[in-house]
Design an enzyme around this catalytic site. Structure first.
Site, short mmCIF file in Angstrom:
data_model
loop_
_atom_site.label_atom_id
_atom_site.label_comp_id
_atom_site.label_asym_id
_atom_site.label_seq_id
_atom_site.Cartn_x
_atom_site.Cartn_y
_atom_site.Cartn_z
N HIS A 59 0.82 -1.21 0.00
CA HIS A 59 0.00 0.00 0.00
C HIS A 59 0.85 1.26 0.00
CE1 HIS A 59 -3.98 -1.83 0.77
NE2 HIS A 59 -3.28 -2.76 1.38
N PRO A 60 0.45 2.27 -0.77
CA PRO A 60 1.08 3.58 -0.64
C PRO A 60 0.62 4.23 0.65
CG PRO A 60 -0.81 3.74 -2.09
CD PRO A 60 -0.66 2.28 -1.73
N GLU A 82 -9.54 4.50 -3.99
CA GLU A 82 -10.01 4.42 -2.60
C GLU A 82 -9.61 5.66 -1.79
OE1 GLU A 82 -9.75 -0.41 -2.82
OE2 GLU A 82 -8.20 0.71 -1.77
N PHE A 113 0.84 3.19 7.73
CA PHE A 113 -0.46 3.31 8.38
C PHE A 113 -1.52 2.80 7.41
CE2 PHE A 113 -4.34 5.96 9.02
CZ PHE A 113 -4.73 5.42 10.24
N ILE A 115 -5.51 1.88 6.61
CA ILE A 115 -6.90 2.13 6.97
C ILE A 115 -7.73 1.99 5.70
CG2 ILE A 115 -6.71 4.63 6.60
CD1 ILE A 115 -8.64 5.00 8.96
N ALA A 117 -9.75 3.45 3.43
CA ALA A 117 -9.92 4.89 3.22
C ALA A 117 -11.15 5.26 2.40
CB ALA A 117 -8.67 5.46 2.55
#
Length: 334
Positions: A59-60, A82, A113, A115, A117
């Protein structure tokens, strides 16, 4: 005949090679629900720590553009989509703050981090990042894995919405009573169904199987920078059919206790509500015995009143309390 996907499809959904290989071995899947059930089992019971870290690393950071040379172009494309709400609600100041907190988070925990989004604004994400930064690494590792599963479910729904057989199956369900009263779970999460699925004029059936109670809470002691343990918590619902609680009016007798618990060492309450699929719409109240926790504080107790609407009955509501002896705040989390 179930829907057939390959390793690249499942790699785009999760980012873990072990996950994608196990999903191929477990397939084909007749329905999206079958795929999600298999995905949860594989992710939480068969993918090891290295597999989790591989998925996280794919993930970025929130606020950054995915790499063009990502091992899955579809993964990168979906990640960008997203984050669209976050990007549209960001300012130069909040983006800079997000970059700074992302760096602090990675330095503390060793991974990005993570989540889900979709549909979240930059201020919402920043608030959640700052709260989760206070967690112990082992707790945060588990939360990140749960967020990854939310993202995976969203992307599995995208895979199925692009599948011709699934679109036909969804269309046939539209004539049944179940589909008539069902909520489009994918639209709740992020409204990402493709135009092909929308063209059928049908609503995909709601997918059940919650993994946690629909209403949860935790308490963070902001004066000490740590979770608040041992606080008594009560969840109630307004049950007076003739009226509803109004500002400035007495509400004696209208509240019905649904459950009670005490916060644990991580500040999280025990189960306050049964594992029901769809919540009863109405007005709810979570109360905290803050006076016992802070005998010399300003608040003898705290009650948070909120309303759940018909369109939200399949949502999850996390209603935390950020507390100090002389101040408090709350928000709706996920």
């Amino acid at each position: 005949m179930g829907s057939v996907f390959d390793e690249k499809d499942f790699l785009a959904s999760c980012g873990s090679t072990k996950f994608s290989n196990n999903m191929v071995a477990a397939g084909p899947f007749s329905t999206l629900q079958d795929a999600i059930q298999a995905a949860r089992d594989i992710w939480f019971n068969k993918v090891d720590v290295n597999g989790w870290l591989e998925a996280f690393a794919a993930h970025p950071q929130i606020g950054q553009t995915p790499s063009r040379d990502h091992k899955s172009p579809t993964f990168a494309q979906w990640s960008k989509g997203e984050q669209s709400t976050a990007m549209s609600t960001a300012t130069e100041v909040t983006l800079q703050e997000l970059v700074q907190w992302n760096a602090r988070y990675r330095e503390k925990f060793g991974f990005v981090f993570l989540i889900c989004a979709s549909g979240r604004s930059t201020p919402e994400i920043l608030t959640e990042l700052k709260i989760r930064y206070q967690n112990r690494p082992i707790i945060e590792f588990e939360i990140a894995a749960q967020e990854q599963m939310k993202i995976t479910e969203l992307r599995l729904a995208k895979l199925f919405s692009n599948n011709v057989d699934t679109a036909s199956a969804i269309k046939s369900l539209s004539t049944t009573n179940i589909a008539t009263k069902a909520e489009d779970r994918v639209n709740i999460i992020g409204a990402h169904l493709t135009a092909a699925t929308r063209a059928t004029g049908a609503k995909p059936a709601h997918i059940p199987n919650r993994t946690r109670p629909p209403i949860t809470t935790h308490v963070l002691d902001t004066s000490r920078g740590c979770p608040a343990s041992g606080i008594e918590v009560r969840l109630e619902m307004w049950k007076d059919d003739q009226a509803r609680p109004q500002f400035g009016e007495a509400d004696i007798g209208g509240w019905i206790l649904l459950g009670s618990s005490s916060t644990d060492k991580d500040g999280r309450s025990g189960q306050l509500l049964n594992m029901v699929e769809d919540l009863v719409p109405g007005v709810y109240r979570i109360s905290f015995n803050t006076g016992k926790y802070n005998p010399n504080g300003f608040f003898p107790y705290v009650s948070i009143v909120f309303e759940i609407r018909e369109s939200q009955k399949w949502d999850h509501f996390h209603v935390p309390l950020l507390l100090s002896p002389f101040s408090l705040s709350t928000y709706r989390g996920s």
